[in-house]
Design an enzyme around this catalytic site. Sequence first.
Site, short mmCIF file in Angstrom:
data_model
loop_
_atom_site.label_atom_id
_atom_site.label_comp_id
_atom_site.label_asym_id
_atom_site.label_seq_id
_atom_site.Cartn_x
_atom_site.Cartn_y
_atom_site.Cartn_z
N ASN A 74 58.88 -5.94 59.62
CA ASN A 74 58.49 -4.61 59.13
C ASN A 74 57.13 -4.29 59.74
OD1 ASN A 74 60.61 -4.75 57.42
ND2 ASN A 74 59.41 -5.04 55.56
N GLY A 75 56.86 -3.01 59.97
CA GLY A 75 55.55 -2.63 60.51
C GLY A 75 55.70 -2.11 61.93
N LYS A 131 56.17 23.22 44.37
CA LYS A 131 56.25 21.92 43.68
C LYS A 131 56.45 22.16 42.19
CE LYS A 131 56.93 19.82 46.26
NZ LYS A 131 57.02 19.83 47.67
N HIS A 170 47.06 43.94 45.15
CA HIS A 170 48.11 44.85 45.62
C HIS A 170 49.39 44.71 44.82
CE1 HIS A 170 45.55 45.92 48.98
NE2 HIS A 170 45.26 44.63 49.08
N ARG A 188 64.14 1.18 50.64
CA ARG A 188 63.05 1.09 51.62
C ARG A 188 63.50 1.47 53.03
NH1 ARG A 188 58.71 -2.33 50.08
NH2 ARG A 188 58.26 -2.60 52.28
N GLU A 195 52.85 25.99 48.56
CA GLU A 195 53.40 24.64 48.35
C GLU A 195 53.16 24.18 46.91
OE1 GLU A 195 55.42 22.83 49.70
OE2 GLU A 195 55.03 20.78 49.09
N TRP A 213 64.46 1.02 58.51
CA TRP A 213 64.06 2.43 58.53
C TRP A 213 63.43 2.61 59.90
CZ3 TRP A 213 64.35 7.01 56.17
CH2 TRP A 213 63.40 7.96 56.47
C1 F6R Z 1 60.67 20.81 48.54
C2 F6R Z 1 61.56 20.24 49.53
C3 F6R Z 1 62.41 21.17 50.33
C4 F6R Z 1 62.47 20.69 51.78
C5 F6R Z 1 63.46 21.57 52.58
C6 F6R Z 1 63.50 21.18 54.04
O1 F6R Z 1 59.93 19.82 47.89
O2 F6R Z 1 61.63 19.05 49.70
O3 F6R Z 1 61.94 22.47 50.26
O4 F6R Z 1 61.21 20.76 52.34
O5 F6R Z 1 64.74 21.45 52.04
O6 F6R Z 1 63.86 19.86 54.21
P1 F6R Z 1 63.58 19.09 55.54
O7 F6R Z 1 62.11 18.99 55.72
O8 F6R Z 1 64.25 17.77 55.37
O9 F6R Z 1 64.21 19.91 56.64
#
Ligand code: F6R
Length: 604
Positions: A101-102, A481, A500, A27, A477, A75
């Site tokens: 927390n919060g 994923k 194209h 966390r 994106e 965090w």
């Molecule tokens: C994909 C992913 C990576 C990060 C990339 C940049 O799911 O997590 O493509 O987005 O390595 O990482 P950050 O945002 O931590 O600089």
Amino acid sequence: MCGIVGYIGKKSACPILLSGLKRLEYRGYDSSGICVKTKFGLEYVKRKGRILELEDALSSKNFKNCFVGIAHTRWATHGEPTEVNAHPHFDSTGEIAIVHNGIIENYMTLKKMLIAEGIKFVSETDSEVLAHLISKFYEDCNLESAVVKALELVEGTFGLLVMSKTSEKLVAARRGSPLVVGIGEDEMFVSSDVSAILEYTRRVMYLNDDELVVFDAHSYAVKNLKGAVLGKKIHEIKWSIDQIEKGGYKHFMLKEIYEQPTAIENTLRGRIKDNKVWFDFNIDLFGIRRIIITACGTSWHSALIGKYYFERNCEIPVEVDYASEFRYRNPLVTENDLVIAISQSGETADTLAALREAKSKGAKTLGLVNVVGSTIAREVDYVVYLHAGPEIGVASTKAFTTQVIDLLLISLFFRQRLGKKVDSLVLEELQLLPEKVSLMLEQFEKTGTIKKLAEDFKKYSNALYLGRGMNFPVALEGALKLKEISYIHSEGYPAAEMKHGPIALIDKDMPVVFIAPQDHTYEKILSNMEEIKARGGEIIALIDENDSLVSHLTKNTISVMSSIEEISPILDVIPLQLLAYYIADSKGIDVDKPRNLAKSVTVE
Ligand code: F6R
């Protein structure tokens, strides 16, 4: 998102608190601390870094005969991860110790008030105000009454645990940040989630918002913040610790997808007031000729959406660059450029190098970062934190949606600063997002549509993702994923680019995912779908909830809540995250640790 543990009973508190913190490390893990009651009063140890550092420091202390204590793993949200900013926090007399927390939204107002009363603050945190406020109201060893009076002044969220030198009781209170109370034999526990205390007891009570519990080792009372005693159900926990850390979800990625309503709420917190957008940095925009946004991976995709926002709202030209390319091509950057570096981790080597390159050329720099106190956050001129909470799953999900929201907010903030009016519809739609995302996730769960599509589509080895305008980066994106966690080769394109080249790939083995909201490009997307259908390709389409045309072209539709164009990328990406997740999971892949990938890419 941080972790809280508390203990009072007949056993030595420190080992219990420490093992609880280790369980809660997922966390938050940038600093931690423990406070126990000794014969000298409240004694504490805090350390920056992982819990192991704290454990090391505790080995030289003789806290064996301490039977009550509170602990925290942090965090960071306000103030860098340092020893001083680590919890517990104390009032000036050492009477009160708190872990929190919060986010205390009005902490600046409260802090000013307390400073005017002669209080000296030692940390940069919002949480420290709570210790001083409680101390201000503490009389006759009545900790409960002091906590209630303090909380009456507080705006924001809290999971709060308080102990004092002189009171026999501990008090915990909740608004927005979870707290669970564990009941043992002549011992009591408090924690932000049950994983921390499950080793010791399986009998727990969950606090609801605006409830508090006052307890010692043998008795407890749960009350609302007005003082009425509440009857509370005791639950017997049957889950394993691993299930609990993941909140009952099979993987952190799925948990983080489902955390998006809360993450978005936290990103928006305090940003929209009186029909205006608020940030506390002040860039001279009239001197800015160009914005350059640089990032990698998922963060680069959010940068592409940011380009639409800034160009539309600020009428400033925007370039988006892969950080790895930017740093090596001797970019033409001047002091009239604003360079925005986006990074969830704040440690990505290429993004950091691109930022340093831009700084060395005199550009102003702004960082959009999730991890407080990370290198990028420290090196930029201005930083905006995402407040998405820790992202543990390797595939980025809630960081993406919160980055896009922050980019939209910053572009609107700049628009205001340039003397232009902000469209209140955009602000309204932004504020509706947590609820819409939550409803949409509920709907997906209920209908099982995405899970079912995943079963049908996992057999393919390739996929195309097509979208237009602001949804072209969402196509990228979605494809990222899918490929990174399911190992299915997938590519994103602007839908019109299909003709194209990529159209040559279309046959029955090439499914195409279309993002088809009913915006001004809708008709064109329909034509693209016809073209795929004519070539025997399988279509999955993300459509508006009131769409009636796409169902003639494919039965594989996922309906997304309607909104305005600026908001649609945030809503559209969520089913694509889920689709990738369910495909990968049904192929038996360890979704949180896909092969060859690391969460933070700190090497080139
Ligand atoms: C994909 C992913 C990576 C990060 C990339 C940049 O799911 O997590 O493509 O987005 O390595 O990482 P950050 O945002 O931590 O600089």
